[in-house]
Design an enzyme around this catalytic site. Sequence first.
Site, PDB file in Angstrom:
ATOM      1  N   ARG A 163       0.832  -1.221   0.000  1.00  0.00           N
ATOM      2  CA  ARG A 163       0.000   0.000   0.000  1.00  0.00           C
ATOM      3  C   ARG A 163       0.864   1.268   0.000  1.00  0.00           C
ATOM      4  O   ARG A 163       0.548   2.250   0.681  1.00  0.00           O
ATOM      5  CB  ARG A 163      -0.945   0.035   1.207  1.00  0.00           C
ATOM      6  CG  ARG A 163      -1.962  -1.078   1.259  1.00  0.00           C
ATOM      7  CD  ARG A 163      -2.967  -0.963   0.114  1.00  0.00           C
ATOM      8  NE  ARG A 163      -4.097  -1.854   0.329  1.00  0.00           N
ATOM      9  CZ  ARG A 163      -4.125  -3.148  -0.024  1.00  0.00           C
ATOM     10  NH1 ARG A 163      -3.073  -3.689  -0.612  1.00  0.00           N
ATOM     11  NH2 ARG A 163      -5.194  -3.879   0.187  1.00  0.00           N
ATOM     12  N   SER A 249     -10.360  -0.439   3.355  1.00  0.00           N
ATOM     13  CA  SER A 249      -9.646  -0.653   4.619  1.00  0.00           C
ATOM     14  C   SER A 249      -9.139   0.692   5.124  1.00  0.00           C
ATOM     15  O   SER A 249      -8.478   1.415   4.386  1.00  0.00           O
ATOM     16  CB  SER A 249      -8.431  -1.553   4.418  1.00  0.00           C
ATOM     17  OG  SER A 249      -8.827  -2.813   3.964  1.00  0.00           O
ATOM     18  N   GLU A 349      -4.715   4.186   6.133  1.00  0.00           N
ATOM     19  CA  GLU A 349      -4.418   4.002   4.708  1.00  0.00           C
ATOM     20  C   GLU A 349      -4.797   5.238   3.885  1.00  0.00           C
ATOM     21  O   GLU A 349      -4.022   5.652   3.024  1.00  0.00           O
ATOM     22  CB  GLU A 349      -5.213   2.790   4.203  1.00  0.00           C
ATOM     23  CG  GLU A 349      -4.415   1.824   3.379  1.00  0.00           C
ATOM     24  CD  GLU A 349      -5.295   0.792   2.695  1.00  0.00           C
ATOM     25  OE1 GLU A 349      -6.166   1.169   1.893  1.00  0.00           O
ATOM     26  OE2 GLU A 349      -5.088  -0.393   2.949  1.00  0.00           O
TER      27      GLU A 349
HETATM   28  N1  EPU Z   1     -11.081 -10.179  10.994  1.00  0.00           N
HETATM   29  C1  EPU Z   1     -11.765 -10.211  12.189  1.00  0.00           C
HETATM   30  N2  EPU Z   1     -12.669  -9.218  12.443  1.00  0.00           N
HETATM   31  C2  EPU Z   1     -12.895  -8.216  11.591  1.00  0.00           C
HETATM   32  C3  EPU Z   1     -12.178  -8.176  10.360  1.00  0.00           C
HETATM   33  C4  EPU Z   1     -11.269  -9.174  10.090  1.00  0.00           C
HETATM   34  O1  EPU Z   1     -11.594 -11.107  12.998  1.00  0.00           O
HETATM   35  O2  EPU Z   1     -13.724  -7.363  11.875  1.00  0.00           O
HETATM   36  C5  EPU Z   1     -10.147 -11.261  10.671  1.00  0.00           C
HETATM   37  C6  EPU Z   1     -10.750 -12.088   9.557  1.00  0.00           C
HETATM   38  O3  EPU Z   1     -11.539 -13.124  10.042  1.00  0.00           O
HETATM   39  C7  EPU Z   1      -9.534 -12.636   8.848  1.00  0.00           C
HETATM   40  C8  EPU Z   1      -8.493 -11.551   9.076  1.00  0.00           C
HETATM   41  O4  EPU Z   1      -8.963 -10.735  10.134  1.00  0.00           O
HETATM   42  O5  EPU Z   1      -9.092 -13.819   9.459  1.00  0.00           O
HETATM   43  C9  EPU Z   1      -8.200 -10.729   7.841  1.00  0.00           C
HETATM   44  O6  EPU Z   1      -9.374 -10.140   7.343  1.00  0.00           O
HETATM   45  P1  EPU Z   1      -9.707 -10.108   5.759  1.00  0.00           P
HETATM   46  O7  EPU Z   1      -9.438 -11.430   5.148  1.00  0.00           O
HETATM   47  O8  EPU Z   1     -11.048  -9.509   5.607  1.00  0.00           O
HETATM   48  O9  EPU Z   1      -8.631  -9.204   5.080  1.00  0.00           O
HETATM   49  P2  EPU Z   1      -7.926  -7.894   5.587  1.00  0.00           P
HETATM   50  O10 EPU Z   1      -6.541  -8.210   6.016  1.00  0.00           O
HETATM   51  O11 EPU Z   1      -8.800  -7.245   6.576  1.00  0.00           O
HETATM   52  C10 EPU Z   1      -6.841  -7.107   3.329  1.00  0.00           C
HETATM   53  C11 EPU Z   1      -6.767  -5.816   2.586  1.00  0.00           C
HETATM   54  C12 EPU Z   1      -8.034  -5.604   1.761  1.00  0.00           C
HETATM   55  C13 EPU Z   1      -8.143  -6.766   0.785  1.00  0.00           C
HETATM   56  C14 EPU Z   1      -8.175  -8.082   1.580  1.00  0.00           C
HETATM   57  C15 EPU Z   1      -8.115  -9.291   0.677  1.00  0.00           C
HETATM   58  C16 EPU Z   1      -5.380  -4.324   3.881  1.00  0.00           C
HETATM   59  C17 EPU Z   1      -5.321  -3.191   4.842  1.00  0.00           C
HETATM   60  N3  EPU Z   1      -6.591  -4.722   3.523  1.00  0.00           N
HETATM   61  O12 EPU Z   1      -7.907  -6.989   4.255  1.00  0.00           O
HETATM   62  O13 EPU Z   1      -7.864  -4.407   1.023  1.00  0.00           O
HETATM   63  O14 EPU Z   1      -9.318  -6.662   0.004  1.00  0.00           O
HETATM   64  O15 EPU Z   1      -7.019  -8.180   2.444  1.00  0.00           O
HETATM   65  O16 EPU Z   1      -6.863  -9.340   0.044  1.00  0.00           O
HETATM   66  O17 EPU Z   1      -4.340  -4.830   3.455  1.00  0.00           O
HETATM   67  C18 EPU Z   1      -8.281  -2.060   0.984  1.00  0.00           C
HETATM   68  O18 EPU Z   1      -7.068  -1.898   1.013  1.00  0.00           O
HETATM   69  O19 EPU Z   1      -9.077  -1.095   0.922  1.00  0.00           O
HETATM   70  C19 EPU Z   1      -8.825  -3.410   1.051  1.00  0.00           C
HETATM   71  C20 EPU Z   1     -10.135  -3.659   1.132  1.00  0.00           C
END
Ligand code: EPU
Length: 353
Positions: A163, A249, A349
């Site tokens: 990012r 995010s 972000e």
């Molecule tokens: N989780 C929780 N509670 C929550 C949210 C998440 O327990 O409220 C846990 C989920 O269960 C999961 C883990 O945290 O085990 C990660 O969550 P998720 O798979 O939804 O992905 P993320 O790490 O939150 C990142 C990117 C997203 C991208 C997804 C898929 C960042 C900051 N965010 O989200 O990017 O779509 O992976 O690759 O890197 C963005 O940048 O705007 C964005 C949406």
Amino acid sequence: MFVEQQVALQPYNSFGIAARAQHLVRVRGADDVRAVLAGPWAQHPLFVLGGGSNIVLTGDVRALVLKVENRGRRLLGENDKSWLIEAEAGENWHKLVHWTLMQGWPGLENMALIPGTVGASPVQNIGAYGVELQDRFDSLDAIDLQSGREFQLRADQCAFAYRDSVFKHGPDTRWGASSAMGLAGRALILRVRFRLSKRWRPELGYQDLERKRAEHPGAPITPLQVFEWVCEVRRAKLPDPEVIGNAGSFFKNPTVTPEQCADIIGRDPKVVFYHLPDGRIKLAAGWLIDACGWKGKSIGHAGVYERQALVLVNRGGRNNPCTGGEVMTLARAIQTSVYERFGIMLEPEPVVV
Ligand code: EPU
């Protein structure tokens, strides 16, 4: 060149925050930028606005807003290994992804439904489900906002990271002006070129996509199928900015040392983390925020999305929108509680304007 005055920015930012641009020029090509730089506006601060999907407006914008609206996309060439696609900065990102797939040029499908424009995509090196922009990026054309000179950057000149890119950093003056590197506020991206391999392999390494595959045993894994699964996963987890304003995010996933991670696991064994190739560990910021009890909470009309704690949303809609101040107050409260519990300072972000 036509300078519009007092332009409402609510339709131009995905949070739907109500603010105005005191002055705004629509950029449909490099000539519009050069016209700005040739006149009295050259002395005025400039602010480049793409799709507005990664900004928080905390008040009216006094800088001259350059709203990037140049359009067009094309196949520039191909060889036996890859296609080279070019898109103008004002194109909608998701529409580009869909169009390339319709043409039979796969590779961008994991990044479907990311809001924003093509020109904004290299700025924060957008990424999702195991693919980042830098994995498909060839080069870009930009225009220097001081000299009006056009220049090209290859991937290795963009300083891509998670990012992050050269476009998010100001000039590095530590070593003197001659080594100034950062391009934040200094360049406007005009068009981006993508290199898409003819040896397509699906990227299904992410848990959410593995699950989709398991739910559809025997389904042929085509680029369009991956595209549809990514769209389904995103629609289930992330709010559609057309319906509930948001900027994706809100915080980056922080990285920590294995020792720091072991310390957190000792206190919270359920923490979600991923090993990085360099030995460090990435923590799921959404999990950290969720663990602090923020899901569904609000400050004013700014709230934490019920289905994904990493996303801050505008609960007031178009008619009674949250303010940028409310969003930032909520963000700071979240940072404080995550810091107090885990000793980690989350980094936002979006760009705060
Ligand atoms: N989780 C929780 N509670 C929550 C949210 C998440 O327990 O409220 C846990 C989920 O269960 C999961 C883990 O945290 O085990 C990660 O969550 P998720 O798979 O939804 O992905 P993320 O790490 O939150 C990142 C990117 C997203 C991208 C997804 C898929 C960042 C900051 N965010 O989200 O990017 O779509 O992976 O690759 O890197 C963005 O940048 O705007 C964005 C949406």
